[in-house]
Design a protein around this motif. Structure first.
Motif, PDB file in Angstrom:
ATOM      1  N   HIS A 113      30.880  34.941  -4.965  1.00 49.80           N
ATOM      2  CA  HIS A 113      31.833  35.888  -4.322  1.00 49.80           C
ATOM      3  C   HIS A 113      31.272  36.284  -3.086  1.00 49.80           C
ATOM      4  CE1 HIS A 113      30.347  38.406  -6.980  1.00 49.80           C
ATOM      5  NE2 HIS A 113      31.393  39.402  -6.660  1.00 49.80           N
ATOM      6  N   ASP A 117      27.741  43.122  -3.505  1.00 46.65           N
ATOM      7  CA  ASP A 117      26.254  43.079  -4.443  1.00 46.65           C
ATOM      8  C   ASP A 117      26.053  41.453  -4.627  1.00 46.65           C
ATOM      9  OD1 ASP A 117      28.691  42.780  -5.935  1.00 46.65           O
ATOM     10  OD2 ASP A 117      27.099  42.920  -7.747  1.00 46.65           O
ATOM     11  N   HIS A 118      26.452  40.594  -3.578  1.00 44.18           N
ATOM     12  CA  HIS A 118      26.432  39.036  -3.998  1.00 44.18           C
ATOM     13  C   HIS A 118      25.962  38.667  -2.489  1.00 44.18           C
ATOM     14  CE1 HIS A 118      26.627  39.158  -7.657  1.00 44.18           C
ATOM     15  NE2 HIS A 118      27.249  39.889  -7.606  1.00 44.18           N
ATOM     16  N   ASP A 211      29.857  37.083 -11.791  1.00 44.48           N
ATOM     17  CA  ASP A 211      30.370  38.394 -11.794  1.00 44.48           C
ATOM     18  C   ASP A 211      31.870  37.590 -12.730  1.00 44.48           C
ATOM     19  OD1 ASP A 211      28.849  39.969 -11.483  1.00 44.48           O
ATOM     20  OD2 ASP A 211      29.842  40.760  -9.620  1.00 44.48           O
ATOM     21  N   HIS A 257      25.599  40.457 -14.532  1.00 49.15           N
ATOM     22  CA  HIS A 257      25.010  42.716 -14.711  1.00 49.15           C
ATOM     23  C   HIS A 257      24.456  42.850 -15.942  1.00 49.15           C
ATOM     24  CE1 HIS A 257      25.544  42.311 -10.258  1.00 49.15           C
ATOM     25  NE2 HIS A 257      26.944  42.536 -10.632  1.00 49.15           N
TER      26      HIS A 257
HETATM   27 ZN   LIG Z   1      27.851  42.026  -8.911  1.00 49.99          ZN
END
Ligand SMILES: [Zn+2]
Length: 273
Positions: A113, A117-118, A211, A257
């Motif tokens: 996505h 953080d990706h 995620d 995570h």
């Molecule tokens: Zn994430």
């Protein structure tokens, strides 16, 4: 589904985020009459990318956070909610260097996505073919182009979402992008969250839901909501889909995570094959 020979999967350690645990597992701390001011839990969570050295190319699944995230690339509110830190050896370039690969050698980027953080290191991959869900791409573009504030779009950063790449391949459905590498739609966390299934010769099947499933607690069973959900019904359906795929393939589910799970993963230069 055939397994793939001569393929190595490396987990690249890209540092860590910190946050209130309620972002990871919704309602993980709840007040009661006897404890009205319940203490929340502050947790550390890993950020990683997956490098796949495949006979048809060098593939990166996700790109971690921008190295200047805490120095102005993210707005101060975000830095305060999700402080990001990394050691020099955890820069994406330096993690690739562990296996003698340069960013220029990466032919294909696959994005689970477009959250910050990706997709944070997208600037390094202007030359790459990038695969992402069409729904995710359209949702993220709409959001960043229809907001006055250039830096605040929830967890999307405008400069990252609009960064030029060689070509975006927008996927409408589950797709076997390369032999043994399946892109699967796992919506819910965001409009077009996706995962990757890798069919390895020796170590069997790895599922990276990213995620769609942050950690072991969210996975359950029973599944639990995380604190950031775009579509809660789709979110729970996606978790059950991963559960049934994991059963079908006797697969390892690699949460995105979960620090305890991450600590037990093989990290580059070690690999799964
Ligand atoms: Zn994430």
């Amino acid at each position: 589904m055939n397994t793939i020979r001569n393929t190595k999967v490396y987990i690249l350690n890209l540092g860590k985020l910190e946050c209130d645990e309620n972002w990871m597992v919704a309602m993980s701390t709840v007040a009661t009459k006897d404890n009205k001011n319940v203490a929340t839990h502050w947790v550390e969570i890993p950020v990683y990318a997956v490098l796949i050295d495949h006979p048809e190319g060098k593939i990166l699944f996700d790109l971690g956070c921008h190295p200047q995230a805490s120095e102005g690339h993210w707005c101060p509110e975000l830095v305060n909610i999700f402080p990001f830190t990394f050691a020099e050896h955890q820069r994406l370039e330096n993690q690739l260097k562990l296996v003698n690969i340069r960013p220029e050698d990466i032919t294909t980027v696959i994005l689970s996505h477009m959250h910050l953080d990706h997709i944070g290191n997208i600037d390094l991959f202007k030359h790459a073919e990038v695969y992402v869900s069409r729904k995710e791409f359209e949702y993220a573009k709409t959001l960043v182009h229809s907001n006055q504030d250039p830096k605040s779009h929830g967890a999307y950063i405008k400069s990252e979402v609009v960064a030029p790449v060689k070509c975006y391949h927008l996927l409408n459905e589950d797709t076997e992008i390369f032999p043994g590498i399946e892109f699967i739609a796992l919506p819910g966390h965001t409009a077009g969250s996706s995962g990757l299934i890798v069919h390895l010769e020796k170590e069997g099947v790895l599922i990276f839901p990213m995620d769609a499933i942050y950690n072991k607690t969210v996975y359950g069973p029973p599944a639990r909501a995380s604190g950031l959900v775009y579509d809660s019904i789709a979110f729970f359906k996606s978790i059950e889909r991963v559960r049934s795929l994991a059963k079908k393939y006797q697969a390892q589910v690699m949460f995105s995570h979960d620090m305890a799970v991450f600590e037990n993963m093989k990290k580059a230069p070690d690999y799964y094959c």
